[in-house]
Design a protein around this motif. Structure first.
Motif, PDB file in Angstrom:
ATOM      1  N   ASP A  22     -58.392  38.926  13.964  1.00 18.30           N
ATOM      2  CA  ASP A  22     -59.483  38.606  13.037  1.00 18.30           C
ATOM      3  C   ASP A  22     -60.385  39.815  12.779  1.00 18.30           C
ATOM      4  N   THR A  23     -61.161  39.692  11.688  1.00 16.14           N
ATOM      5  CA  THR A  23     -62.056  40.798  11.346  1.00 16.14           C
ATOM      6  C   THR A  23     -63.485  40.519  11.812  1.00 16.14           C
ATOM      7  N   PHE A  25     -64.809  40.316  14.746  1.00 15.53           N
ATOM      8  CA  PHE A  25     -65.287  41.218  15.802  1.00 15.53           C
ATOM      9  C   PHE A  25     -65.773  42.534  15.187  1.00 15.53           C
ATOM     10  N   ALA A  26     -64.952  43.089  14.265  1.00 13.58           N
ATOM     11  CA  ALA A  26     -65.318  44.355  13.613  1.00 13.58           C
ATOM     12  C   ALA A  26     -66.579  44.167  12.775  1.00 13.58           C
ATOM     13  N   GLU A  27     -66.665  43.015  12.089  1.00  8.91           N
ATOM     14  CA  GLU A  27     -67.851  42.759  11.252  1.00  8.91           C
ATOM     15  C   GLU A  27     -69.112  42.686  12.109  1.00  8.91           C
ATOM     16  N   ASP A  28     -68.984  42.033  13.273  1.00 13.65           N
ATOM     17  CA  ASP A  28     -70.126  41.949  14.206  1.00 13.65           C
ATOM     18  C   ASP A  28     -70.587  43.345  14.608  1.00 13.65           C
ATOM     19  N   ILE A  29     -69.614  44.185  14.942  1.00  8.01           N
ATOM     20  CA  ILE A  29     -69.950  45.547  15.387  1.00  8.01           C
ATOM     21  C   ILE A  29     -70.647  46.311  14.266  1.00  8.01           C
ATOM     22  N   MET A  30     -70.110  46.200  13.047  1.00 10.38           N
ATOM     23  CA  MET A  30     -70.715  46.939  11.937  1.00 10.38           C
ATOM     24  C   MET A  30     -72.122  46.410  11.652  1.00 10.38           C
ATOM     25  N   VAL A  32     -74.211  45.200  13.920  1.00 14.88           N
ATOM     26  CA  VAL A  32     -75.089  45.767  14.956  1.00 14.88           C
ATOM     27  C   VAL A  32     -75.367  47.244  14.659  1.00 14.88           C
TER      28      VAL A  32
END
Lengths: 115, 187
Positions: A22-23, A25-30, A32
């Protein structure tokens, strides 16, 4: 080379791998990272505003001090009557030269102590 | 400059690293998407708690974003990320002393969202090992690193690493004997 690897354990490690495609996790990081960047920019803007305010407050005394320094630093330590000789020796016969020598001596002293 | 998600998804990793180094967020997000499975699984095996593992993985990628300009060779992204992840885990362990951690994580050992039953059993078995031994076992079995590579990554003496892996393997074999028996029966 590694020795003593148990192939069954190796297989279990492989089997235990979960797949995350899924994306989110990456979206959460971006998200933050963006939040942190905004916060950093806010802090920098605030620091710049404070800096500009401080500069405007101290600008006048600083200009006065610089003016005084400009007048004081070239003052001769020993008065020499001959005009050309005074100009020739100005780089070493002035308060600025004495200050520079003093700073160099202190620097050398500190280096000798701490090196 | 903006690139479409499709284009980034088809781009080789070295290109994504280059773009990320230039500050392209979408390229970095694509790198995270590609590498998340590996890093999240590695952290899960290290700490045995999926919530904590995801938090630490997030910190690893944020650290990677902050320092990606230091990565001069795009081909070294994997080892570089692995080093960041292990350092993050070691830092976490240093910050949280064992007594406090035991207190805080009494319940978190049961936090196994998205985990397979094998994963849960493996983490439970790994939890019986001491921290250093667990790390050596994870790097050896999960990452398939050689003893020398583990030595250079963790700074532990080679003899200690060998002994941790030997004893850890034995302990895991005991803890996970049920799986070995099932495999034998299947044959």
């Amino acid at each position: 080379m590694n020795t003593g690897h148990d192939p069954k354990l190796m297989a279990l490690f492989e089997e235990a791998e979960a797949e995350f495609g899924d994306t989110a996790f990456a979206e959460d990081i971006m998200r933050v990272i963006d939040g942190q960047r905004r916060k950093t920019m806010l802090v920098w803007s605030a620091a710049m505003l404070v800096g500009i305010a401080c500069l405007s407050l101290v600008a006048s005394p600083v200009v006065t001090a610089l003016g005084m320094a400009t007048e004081l630093l070239p003052t001769s330590l020993v008065s020499i009557e001959s005009d050309w000789l005074q100009k020739l020796l100005a780089p070493i016969n002035s308060i600025a030269a004495a200050l520079a020598l003093g700073i160099l001596a202190i620097r050398k002293f500190i280096r000798r102590i701490f090196d | 400059m903006r690139y479409s998600k499709d284009l980034l998804a088809k781009s080789p990793e070295s290109v994504l690293v280059g773009l990320s180094r230039a500050g392209n967020r979408s390229a970095f997000a694509e790198l995270v998407t590609r590498r998340q499975t590996w890093i999240r699984n590695l952290m899960r095996r290290c700490c045995g708690d999926s919530t904590l593992a995801d938090d630490l993985s997030q910190q690893v990628f944020m650290q990677a974003w902050r320092s990606i300009r230091q990565l001069h060779d795009a081909e070294r992204l994997g080892p570089w990320l692995k080093r960041l992840a292990i350092n993050m885990w070691l830092q976490y362990k240093r910050r949280n002393d064992p007594l406090r951690a035991a207190d805080e994580h009494t319940d978190t050992n049961t936090s196994h969202q998205d985990q397979t039953s094998v994963g849960m059993d493996l983490d439970r078995a790994l939890a019986t090992l001491a921290d250093e031994a667990r790390l050596c076992i994870v790097l050896s079995y999960h990452e398939r690193m050689t003893h020398a590579e583990i030595e250079s990554l963790t700074g532990l003496p080679l003899g200690t690493i060998k002994s941790h892996i030997r004893r850890g393997t034995k302990k895991l074999q005991e803890e996970l004997s049920a799986y070995a028996e099932t495999a034998e029966e299947m044959k």
